[in-house]
Design a protein around this motif. Structure first.
Motif, PDB file in Angstrom:
ATOM      1  N   PHE A 172      -3.845   4.449   4.261  1.00 12.37           N
ATOM      2  CA  PHE A 172      -2.294   4.366   3.901  1.00 12.37           C
ATOM      3  C   PHE A 172      -1.928   4.256   2.629  1.00 12.37           C
ATOM      4  O   PHE A 172      -0.748   4.287   2.464  1.00 12.37           O
TER       5      PHE A 172
ATOM      6  N   PHE B 204       4.037   3.175  17.938  1.00  9.61           N
ATOM      7  CA  PHE B 204       3.248   3.942  17.000  1.00  9.61           C
ATOM      8  C   PHE B 204       2.694   5.204  17.932  1.00  9.61           C
ATOM      9  O   PHE B 204       2.462   6.259  17.283  1.00  9.61           O
TER      10      PHE B 204
ATOM     11  N   ASP C  67       6.484   8.260   8.942  1.00  5.31           N
ATOM     12  CA  ASP C  67       7.417   7.425   8.076  1.00  5.31           C
ATOM     13  C   ASP C  67       8.699   7.863   7.590  1.00  5.31           C
ATOM     14  O   ASP C  67       9.553   7.324   8.062  1.00  5.31           O
TER      15      ASP C  67
ATOM     16  N   ASP D 254       6.354  -5.379  12.869  1.00  6.14           N
ATOM     17  CA  ASP D 254       5.945  -4.161  12.400  1.00  6.14           C
ATOM     18  C   ASP D 254       4.640  -3.615  13.211  1.00  6.14           C
ATOM     19  O   ASP D 254       4.624  -2.741  13.857  1.00  6.14           O
ATOM     20  N   ARG D 255       3.431  -4.731  13.091  1.00  4.27           N
ATOM     21  CA  ARG D 255       2.023  -4.251  13.677  1.00  4.27           C
ATOM     22  C   ARG D 255       1.912  -5.462  14.740  1.00  4.27           C
ATOM     23  O   ARG D 255       2.393  -6.633  14.408  1.00  4.27           O
TER      24      ARG D 255
ATOM     25  N   TRP E 194       6.577   2.818   2.350  1.00  4.81           N
ATOM     26  CA  TRP E 194       7.137   2.162   3.503  1.00  4.81           C
ATOM     27  C   TRP E 194       6.915   0.563   3.324  1.00  4.81           C
ATOM     28  O   TRP E 194       7.736  -0.210   3.473  1.00  4.81           O
ATOM     29  N   ARG E 195       5.801   0.232   2.943  1.00  3.78           N
ATOM     30  CA  ARG E 195       5.486  -1.341   2.940  1.00  3.78           C
ATOM     31  C   ARG E 195       6.756  -1.833   1.782  1.00  3.78           C
ATOM     32  O   ARG E 195       7.077  -2.959   2.070  1.00  3.78           O
TER      33      ARG E 195
ATOM     34  N   GLU F  33       0.852  -1.226  -0.026  1.00  2.00           N
ATOM     35  CA  GLU F  33      -0.090   0.307  -0.105  1.00  2.00           C
ATOM     36  C   GLU F  33       0.873   1.249   0.034  1.00  2.00           C
ATOM     37  O   GLU F  33       0.368   2.403  -0.422  1.00  2.00           O
ATOM     38  N   SER F  34       2.011   1.142   0.398  1.00  2.00           N
ATOM     39  CA  SER F  34       2.740   2.345   0.595  1.00  2.00           C
ATOM     40  C   SER F  34       4.143   2.252   0.166  1.00  2.00           C
ATOM     41  O   SER F  34       4.795   1.005   0.162  1.00  2.00           O
TER      42      SER F  34
ATOM     43  N   ASN G 248       0.567   8.557   7.420  1.00  2.00           N
ATOM     44  CA  ASN G 248       1.834   8.225   6.653  1.00  2.00           C
ATOM     45  C   ASN G 248       2.269   9.097   5.544  1.00  2.00           C
ATOM     46  O   ASN G 248       1.304   9.944   5.226  1.00  2.00           O
TER      47      ASN G 248
ATOM     48  N   PRO H 125      -0.957   0.913  13.790  1.00  2.00           N
ATOM     49  CA  PRO H 125      -0.605   2.181  13.439  1.00  2.00           C
ATOM     50  C   PRO H 125      -1.594   3.242  13.624  1.00  2.00           C
ATOM     51  O   PRO H 125      -1.396   4.560  13.883  1.00  2.00           O
TER      52      PRO H 125
ATOM     53  N   ARG I 150      -1.284   5.899  16.693  1.00  2.97           N
ATOM     54  CA  ARG I 150      -1.069   7.318  16.211  1.00  2.97           C
ATOM     55  C   ARG I 150      -1.941   8.390  16.282  1.00  2.97           C
ATOM     56  O   ARG I 150      -1.825   9.359  16.810  1.00  2.97           O
TER      57      ARG I 150
HETATM   58  O1  AHR Z   1       2.469  -0.415   9.796  1.00  8.93           O
HETATM   59  C1  AHR Z   1       3.276   0.650   9.150  1.00  8.93           C
HETATM   60  C2  AHR Z   1       2.420   1.448   8.562  1.00  8.93           C
HETATM   61  O2  AHR Z   1       1.951   0.768   7.422  1.00  8.93           O
HETATM   62  C3  AHR Z   1       3.258   2.641   7.772  1.00  8.93           C
HETATM   63  O3  AHR Z   1       3.627   3.724   8.409  1.00  8.93           O
HETATM   64  C4  AHR Z   1       2.676   2.867   6.411  1.00  8.93           C
HETATM   65  O4  AHR Z   1       3.321   3.773   5.389  1.00  8.93           O
HETATM   66  C5  AHR Z   1       2.156   1.484   6.162  1.00  8.93           C
HETATM   67  O5  AHR Z   1       1.492   1.309   5.209  1.00  8.93           O
END
Ligand code: AHR
Length: 330
Positions: A210, A147, A264, A128-129, A54-55, A51-52, A236, A182, A186
């Protein structure tokens, strides 16, 4: 002659059985329950999606680190769907991988599948999560960011910037996908930090998942519905980058008419910060691969590991982004 041949066959069979037995013992000794006896650790990894920025950086880090550590990686992209992650984890259990690692798309609803992994003797690492399971024995460890702290740092910076404000400061918030750690954390950290100044008000808050497309679309709605927006807090960089398009299209100057804070610090976000379009970024590091592979080796060997390992992170102003950009790896 015939007797000699029979003795040889028996001897060969016996050594095959012996080697097989030792290998099987080796596997169960390590507590891995793995599928192969080639000495290599097999990791089944379920990624949230793509999705991003970052990912993408996180996926690269995991793939490169697995190869460097000699870990056989099975990788699945869940396309931001929890059901896909549960399916992938069940496949890994069936394949009897040595370790399962995953980044849970949302916090809730994992207990059943985590129990299945535990019952199969396969250690799970969250990366990560995290999950909200009350039973912490369902996974070995969590590796990732704080976060809540990221949101708090973003909020504290804003409090400092707006300490002289005599009237309301209208804030809009672009959240990550609903139910994700997150997004929840956040929001919490930011909300708590700005609560010290009653002038700072969140007037609208919606998920943008995101993604850049989500950020752009939701920001367009915010701009239509709210004539006075002073600040955007995006969970993000990607949503912030998408929002830039909407802000410019609405005839406003990002970074000046609207103060933009994100999380990020990926390259594109840092570039927007250095260019004066963003105003502040709280860092969230995606480079979790090397630590993840170390942890996989440790849990496979039956070693104790800390219940939670947090990544070291910083924050960036526009000046700091200009300095850091040339050496930014992702
Ligand atoms: O879990 C991390 C988050 O997931 C990042 O901040 C975001 O960019 C990603 O999609």
């Amino acid at each position: 002659m015939r007797k000699l041949r029979t003795q040889r066959v028996i001897a060969v069979l016996a050594s095959v059985l012996l080697v097989g037995g030792v290998a099987a013992c080796g596997n169960s000794d390590t507590g891995g329950g793995g599928s192969k006896d080639d000495g290599k650790i097999t990791m089944g990894f379920s990624q949230v999606g793509a999705e991003s920025g970052w990912r993408t950086a996180n996926t690269t880090s995991i793939k490169e680190s697995a190869a460097a550590a000699g870990i056989d990686l099975k990788f699945d992209d869940a396309q931001q769907k929890q059901e896909n992650q549960i399916k992938a984890i069940r496949n890994y259990i069936q394949q009897k991988v040595d370790v399962i690692a995953f980044s849970p798309v949302v916090e809730s609803g994992w207990d059943t599948v985590l129990k299945e992994a535990k019952d199969a003797g396969i250690p799970v690492i969250l990366t990560d999560r995290s999950v909200d399971s009350a039973d912490k024995s369902l996974y070995k460890t969590f590796l990732g960011s704080d976060f809540v702290k990221e949101g708090r740092l973003a909020g504290e910076w804003l409090v400092e910037q707006k300490k002289g404000a005599t009237g309301p400061v209208n804030i809009v918030e672009l959240q990550g996908n609903t139910g994700a750690a997150p997004a929840n954390d956040r929001k919490k950290g930011f909300g708590e930090a700005i609560a010290v100044n009653p002038n700072l008000k969140i007037i609208a808050s919606q998920p943008g998942d995101f993604t850049r497309a989500g950020g752009k679309q939701v920001m367009e709605q915010f701009l239509k519905a709210n004539p006075k927006i002073d600040v955007l807090f995006a969970h993000n960089d990607d949503m912030g980058l998408g929002a830039l398009e909407a802000i410019t299209a609405a005839g406003k100057v990002p970074g000046k008419d609207i103060t933009i804070i994100t999380v990020d610090a990926v390259k594109d976000g840092m570039q927007a910060l250095a260019d004066g379009k963003f105003n502040f970024i709280a860092e969230c590091s995606p480079l979790l691969g090397p630590q993840l592979m170390d942890l996989a080796k440790k849990v496979h060997a039956g070693e104790e590991v800390p219940a939670r390992i947090e990544t070291e992170e910083t924050t960036f102003t526009q000046e700091q982004a200009k300095e850091a950009l040339p050496n930014r790896k992702y």
